[in-house]
Design a protein around this motif. Structure first.
Motif, PDB file in Angstrom:
ATOM      1  N   MET A   9       0.825  -1.219   0.000  1.00 27.03           N
ATOM      2  CA  MET A   9       0.000   0.000   0.000  1.00 27.03           C
ATOM      3  C   MET A   9       0.855   1.263   0.000  1.00 27.03           C
ATOM      4  O   MET A   9       0.399   2.319  -0.416  1.00 27.03           O
ATOM      5  N   SER A  10       2.103   1.140   0.421  1.00 22.68           N
ATOM      6  CA  SER A  10       2.982   2.312   0.383  1.00 22.68           C
ATOM      7  C   SER A  10       3.388   2.663  -1.053  1.00 22.68           C
ATOM      8  O   SER A  10       4.004   3.688  -1.293  1.00 22.68           O
ATOM      9  N   TYR A  11       3.007   1.838  -2.019  1.00 26.57           N
ATOM     10  CA  TYR A  11       3.358   2.043  -3.421  1.00 26.57           C
ATOM     11  C   TYR A  11       2.210   2.631  -4.245  1.00 26.57           C
ATOM     12  O   TYR A  11       2.319   2.766  -5.453  1.00 26.57           O
ATOM     13  N   LYS A  12       1.104   2.994  -3.592  1.00 26.17           N
ATOM     14  CA  LYS A  12      -0.076   3.437  -4.341  1.00 26.17           C
ATOM     15  C   LYS A  12       0.187   4.679  -5.177  1.00 26.17           C
ATOM     16  O   LYS A  12      -0.435   4.871  -6.207  1.00 26.17           O
ATOM     17  N   ASP A  13       1.135   5.516  -4.766  1.00 24.33           N
ATOM     18  CA  ASP A  13       1.457   6.715  -5.544  1.00 24.33           C
ATOM     19  C   ASP A  13       2.294   6.404  -6.785  1.00 24.33           C
ATOM     20  O   ASP A  13       2.521   7.279  -7.611  1.00 24.33           O
ATOM     21  N   SER A  52     -15.726  -1.122  -5.203  1.00 28.20           N
ATOM     22  CA  SER A  52     -15.703  -0.176  -4.091  1.00 28.20           C
ATOM     23  C   SER A  52     -14.393   0.625  -4.082  1.00 28.20           C
ATOM     24  O   SER A  52     -13.365   0.171  -4.583  1.00 28.20           O
ATOM     25  N   MET A  53     -14.449   1.796  -3.477  1.00 32.32           N
ATOM     26  CA  MET A  53     -13.251   2.640  -3.368  1.00 32.32           C
ATOM     27  C   MET A  53     -12.179   1.945  -2.533  1.00 32.32           C
ATOM     28  O   MET A  53     -10.996   2.069  -2.818  1.00 32.32           O
ATOM     29  N   LYS A  54     -12.596   1.206  -1.516  1.00 30.67           N
ATOM     30  CA  LYS A  54     -11.643   0.474  -0.675  1.00 30.67           C
ATOM     31  C   LYS A  54     -10.876  -0.547  -1.525  1.00 30.67           C
ATOM     32  O   LYS A  54      -9.654  -0.651  -1.437  1.00 30.67           O
ATOM     33  N   ASP A  55     -11.608  -1.288  -2.344  1.00 30.70           N
ATOM     34  CA  ASP A  55     -10.957  -2.287  -3.190  1.00 30.70           C
ATOM     35  C   ASP A  55     -10.093  -1.621  -4.261  1.00 30.70           C
ATOM     36  O   ASP A  55      -9.014  -2.119  -4.585  1.00 30.70           O
ATOM     37  N   LYS A  56     -10.554  -0.517  -4.795  1.00 32.02           N
ATOM     38  CA  LYS A  56      -9.735   0.207  -5.772  1.00 32.02           C
ATOM     39  C   LYS A  56      -8.423   0.655  -5.146  1.00 32.02           C
ATOM     40  O   LYS A  56      -7.369   0.614  -5.790  1.00 32.02           O
ATOM     41  N   ALA A  57      -8.476   1.070  -3.887  1.00 32.03           N
ATOM     42  CA  ALA A  57      -7.256   1.515  -3.191  1.00 32.03           C
ATOM     43  C   ALA A  57      -6.239   0.378  -3.073  1.00 32.03           C
ATOM     44  O   ALA A  57      -5.050   0.586  -3.328  1.00 32.03           O
ATOM     45  N   ILE A  58      -6.704  -0.837  -2.717  1.00 35.30           N
ATOM     46  CA  ILE A  58      -5.725  -1.926  -2.596  1.00 35.30           C
ATOM     47  C   ILE A  58      -5.235  -2.392  -3.967  1.00 35.30           C
ATOM     48  O   ILE A  58      -4.085  -2.805  -4.109  1.00 35.30           O
ATOM     49  N   ILE A  59      -6.082  -2.289  -4.977  1.00 32.79           N
ATOM     50  CA  ILE A  59      -5.646  -2.629  -6.344  1.00 32.79           C
ATOM     51  C   ILE A  59      -4.577  -1.643  -6.793  1.00 32.79           C
ATOM     52  O   ILE A  59      -3.541  -2.041  -7.341  1.00 32.79           O
ATOM     53  N   ILE A  60      -4.792  -0.367  -6.538  1.00 29.21           N
ATOM     54  CA  ILE A  60      -3.799   0.651  -6.916  1.00 29.21           C
ATOM     55  C   ILE A  60      -2.483   0.405  -6.189  1.00 29.21           C
ATOM     56  O   ILE A  60      -1.408   0.513  -6.782  1.00 29.21           O
ATOM     57  N   GLY A  61      -2.559   0.035  -4.913  1.00 27.37           N
ATOM     58  CA  GLY A  61      -1.338  -0.283  -4.167  1.00 27.37           C
ATOM     59  C   GLY A  61      -0.585  -1.457  -4.774  1.00 27.37           C
ATOM     60  O   GLY A  61       0.637  -1.415  -4.934  1.00 27.37           O
ATOM     61  N   ALA A  62      -1.312  -2.509  -5.134  1.00 29.05           N
ATOM     62  CA  ALA A  62      -0.679  -3.699  -5.723  1.00 29.05           C
ATOM     63  C   ALA A  62      -0.068  -3.393  -7.085  1.00 29.05           C
ATOM     64  O   ALA A  62       1.059  -3.806  -7.382  1.00 29.05           O
TER      65      ALA A  62
END
Length: 137
Positions: A9-13, A52-62
């Protein structure tokens, strides 16, 4: 051996659609169909407005972790270098499996077929030993 996932998750950016397409195109053959299929499933799921936005956030992190050249095991290290990336992608796929539509699966398989031959495509069919809810990938 007990493998611990990195803090992806620290890689989402690090994620962007352009960087994702460039990285997948560049590493597809070396990474193998299983990793590329997992990445494409997440990428196309991210584009869905049914997620969901929560799932999108973890997908973006991955996907950010996949794109980043600074991950736990550098991608340049043969075999092991992409193993941590695959572990992160499969972990997230397990989390969001219920939100991955048949349309997304078909789209990912069609794109995969542009890079891999039929034998290589079969490897992607076994993404999980057993998919969540016994729904084989």
């Amino acid at each position: 051996m007990n493998y611990q996932l990195p803090d992806f998750m620290s890689y989402k950016d690090k994620f962007s659609a352009e960087k994702f397409v460039e990285k997948i195109s560049r590493i597809a053959k070396r990474a193998g169909s299983k990793l590329v299929y997992a990445a494409l499933l997440l990428y196309y799921t991210l584009q869905s407005d049914q997620v969901s936005m929560k799932d999108k956030a973890i997908i973006i992190g991955a996907l950010g972790y996949l794109i980043s050249p600074l991950d736990v095991i550098p991608d340049a290290i043969p075999i092991a270098g992409l193993g941590d990336d695959l572990a992160v992608l499969v972990f997230v796929l397990n989390k969001v499996w219920g939100e991955i539509s048949d349309d997304v699966r078909e789209k990912a398989k069609a794109k995969l077929a542009t890079w891999f031959d039929e034998d290589e495509l079969k490897q992607a069919d076994n993404l999980f030993k057993e998919a969540p809810d016994s729904d084989p990938v």
